[in-house]
Design an enzyme around this catalytic site. Structure first.
Site, short mmCIF file in Angstrom:
data_model
loop_
_atom_site.label_atom_id
_atom_site.label_comp_id
_atom_site.label_asym_id
_atom_site.label_seq_id
_atom_site.Cartn_x
_atom_site.Cartn_y
_atom_site.Cartn_z
N GLY B 12 0.82 -1.21 0.00
CA GLY B 12 0.00 0.00 0.00
C GLY B 12 0.85 1.26 0.00
N ALA B 126 9.14 -5.23 -1.57
CA ALA B 126 8.96 -4.04 -0.73
C ALA B 126 8.96 -4.45 0.73
CB ALA B 126 7.66 -3.33 -1.07
N LYS B 180 1.05 -16.93 -10.92
CA LYS B 180 1.60 -16.43 -9.65
C LYS B 180 1.26 -17.38 -8.51
CE LYS B 180 3.38 -13.14 -6.87
NZ LYS B 180 2.72 -11.93 -6.38
#
Lengths: 301, 301
Positions: B12, B126, B180
């Site tokens: 996010g 991330a 995925k």
């Protein structure tokens, strides 16, 4: 009786002590240094914190066997080939008692010409402290069965029994070994893979579900009556709830495990029957893989 | 565009930064304190050791949504129910983009009346450092597909693209999500259970054997062309050989994992087809069990 004990790990040291009370015992080691230490210091047996010395003769296996009425082989299954093959001397032994976990070693017996073969299951807890000291952490019994012409030797062997070292004679070797195998095949690989104590297999509902599933798969391959077997497994997990299984400790210490003798046997039997045992196969490779990692992926609580 | 990002975890925060370069972005958080911090400090984006500040408006989700042209839902799959159900406000949103791992969330879409639904797959690395700081550890892309009437929104969304934040539009959402999913279903549970880095699945021959076996089982349930899929998996394991998978890190930190969205979906699909997936079932319960142990059985290298 003149008894030779092959192997001076925890079980070998324990048996040498208790048997030396009623029999003439020689313990055969792989390493010279260990034989030297046992000969100079005796075997130290710790029981409930009290240490006693047992004077036992130790010799190096490669130097040859004396005449023995019975040879008890206590080395791990994965060392059996080496022990039996490197010493032609086993040919002249009259009676052999094998105390290995699992059932892979049974297939070796066909090649042995010895007149008497016995198999046994050890239900003692024992921890080797050093080359000449063993801690008897859990008093159990030894179940002994004749595999081939064993009745006479069993009678002599049974004569002297220490109260902490009882011997139970059973008729059906396949049943006795199978029951121990099923316990080992279910508890050991799961606790080693999950890095948990035996009791966690019952208290964690997801682990319990996998344990039940593995139990069904393993017993489907064995030709035994499984009545009460599940209850027995639960009972063992409760009794040993805070114990780390031998396979978990092997993985944690970067040692070889007994997975071949245990799940390796199950998978080989399933192969013969044309049965698929996907969970056993998964667990077998998982433990073999963890052995290869040698502590790289070990677990700490 | 006016874009609302729901969830201020690593993904996010990362999306809010890059999208704020070309769009008007509001990030919606669960906690008041996090919104306050983002509003006062901006979002700090670290990229190759260099830190930059992105001024993004933050609001608390429970206080309601502004009018947004597109809402991007970045919360984990296991928080989707809570997010979608506690806020009736989603009803009035025109377009929704879902970025969850796995495929369990697809079944929720039938109940949503929103005109436009998009799904995406995130291929960025991330790491959330704190409530307002994210480290962009691996530059990848976002693959976006229309699930329902998404073409127009995708065009507007694509207009501004930062070179470190490319968007690839794909036709077949099932194919993109399946590929995925297969990667996640094979690498994540095995590395989490074995406590190993991704590369160990290839270098350890026993783990490799189990990985192949799991790959066959998982792909047998998915309705996709698996040509080159295995080679792609190997390639990912090599590229990320020293990485600890997100599921392994979740287990090590005592956090909930995404096992339900990943293997839970595989098992549910297999059930519908009447297929048995014993290894997936074993792994699912094993990871759920490790979640329950909460660090009691965690692993350290």
């Amino acid at each position: 009786m003149q008894i030779g004990v092959i192997g001076a790990g925890s079980i070998g040291l324990l048996y040498a002590c208790y048997l030396s009370i009623y029999h003439q015992v020689t313990i055969y080691t792989r390493r010279k240094d260990q034989a030297r230490q046992i000969n100079s210091k005796g075997i130290q047996l710790i029981k409930s914190g009290v240490q006693s010395t047992y004077k036992v003769t130790a010799k190096v296996l490669d130097d040859g066997l004396d005449h023995e009425d019975l040879i008890i082989v206590t080395v791990k299954e994965y060392h059996l080939d080496r022990v039996l093959n490197t010493t032609n001397q086993f040919r002249n032994v009259n009676a052999l008692l094998f105390l290995q976990n699992g059932m892979k070693h049974i297939s070796l017996f066909e090649k042995l010409n010895n007149e008497v073969i016995l198999v046994g299951v050890v239900e003692h807890g024992a921890l080797k402290i050093n080359d000449y000291t063993v801690n008897h952490t859990g008093v159990g019994i030894t179940k002994i069965c004749s595999f081939r012409n064993g009745e006479g030797v069993i009678q002599s062997f049974q004569k002297g029994q220490h109260s902490d070292f009882g011997v139970l004679v059973a008729e059906d070797w396949y049943k006795v070994l199978s029951e121990k195998l099923i316990v080992n095949a279910v508890i050991n690989p799961l606790t080693a893979l999950y890095c948990v104590e035996n009791g966690d297999l019952l208290s964690n509902r997801f682990f319990l579900s996998r344990m039940k599933n593995l139990f069904i798969e393993v017993t489907s391959v064995m030709n035994v009556n499984t009545t009460n077997m599940w209850e027995r497994l639960e009972h063992i997990c409760i009794q040993t709830q805070n114990n780390r299984s031998s396979m978990l400790r092997d993985i944690e210490s970067g040692r070889q495990t007994e997975i071949d003798a245990i799940l390796g046997y199950i998978i080989a039997e399933a192969d013969k029957m044309g049965k698929s045992v996907p969970v056993s196969t998964f667990l077998y490779d998982s433990i073999k893989g963890k052995e290869l990692q040698r502590g790289d992926s070990s677990c700490h609580s």
